[in-house]
Design an enzyme around this catalytic site. Sequence first.
Site, PDB file in Angstrom:
ATOM      1  N   SER A 146       0.846  -1.185   0.000  1.00  0.00           N
ATOM      2  CA  SER A 146       0.000   0.000   0.000  1.00  0.00           C
ATOM      3  C   SER A 146       0.883   1.237   0.000  1.00  0.00           C
ATOM      4  O   SER A 146       2.031   1.200   0.462  1.00  0.00           O
ATOM      5  CB  SER A 146      -0.886   0.016   1.253  1.00  0.00           C
ATOM      6  N   TYR A 159      -2.441  -0.503  10.038  1.00  0.00           N
ATOM      7  CA  TYR A 159      -2.281  -0.761   8.611  1.00  0.00           C
ATOM      8  C   TYR A 159      -0.912  -0.291   8.131  1.00  0.00           C
ATOM      9  O   TYR A 159      -0.212  -1.011   7.408  1.00  0.00           O
ATOM     10  CB  TYR A 159      -3.396  -0.065   7.837  1.00  0.00           C
TER      11      TYR A 159
END
Length: 254
Positions: A146, A159
């Site tokens: 990501s 995350y």
Amino acid sequence: MNLPKTPSFRLDGRRAVVTGAGRGIGLALAAALAEAGAEVTLVARSEDEIAAGAEAIRVVGGLASWAILDVSNLAAVSAFFEARPAFHVLVNNAGTNRPKPMQDVTEDDYDVVLGLNVKSAFFVAQACVRKMLADGTLGSLVHIGSQMGHVGGPNRSLYCASKWALEGMSKAFALDLAVHGIRSNTIAPTFIETPLTRPYLEDTAFMASVLAKIKLGRVGQVEDIMGAALFLASDASALMTGTSLVVDGGWTAD
């Protein structure tokens, strides 16, 4: 004059496995690899989704099968790879998120996000690589990271931790495996519209905050990731290992 020839993006004769392949990015990447000629195995916990995905690929002429696999069950992961010929391509895609301020994160939140995004990703790659080494198979590991593995973000402490870890893991994998002809890279997308992200993107304030950071002015679609995955899986990226393709519309350039 003999001109150099562009390396092939085709994957004919190669076997690929995609985790979290029932929907969204995973399904799209399975379709991309199959379109390029790979024999693709879709894995996830959701039988209905992966069976439908594999059938959809076959309908358009691709080679696809499916297998139920919970990547958090490490014994099942080992058994899955041991029971099959070595794969040439792994797309390490399964992942999750529990967005909240760091002060509200629970131990369960930590265990779920880091457990799937880091621990499972590590041991899926390890099991795949062990079979590749045993069979003398060269290939490519493609981990779906990501943009949050390159920057920070509000309500994304877990995350970010997991995706930064994935970047470091992939670099270390690359160093361990280069001598064996196995490459390891990541793809780092921005917000991609999928069944998982759609509820967040339907919040107008959240969508506005996202679009303010994406310089190209739109959220990503799964198609935006398909070419990157095919590139990293194929001989077109033969000299690339230990790096990240950031597909973020300019988010991290600012």
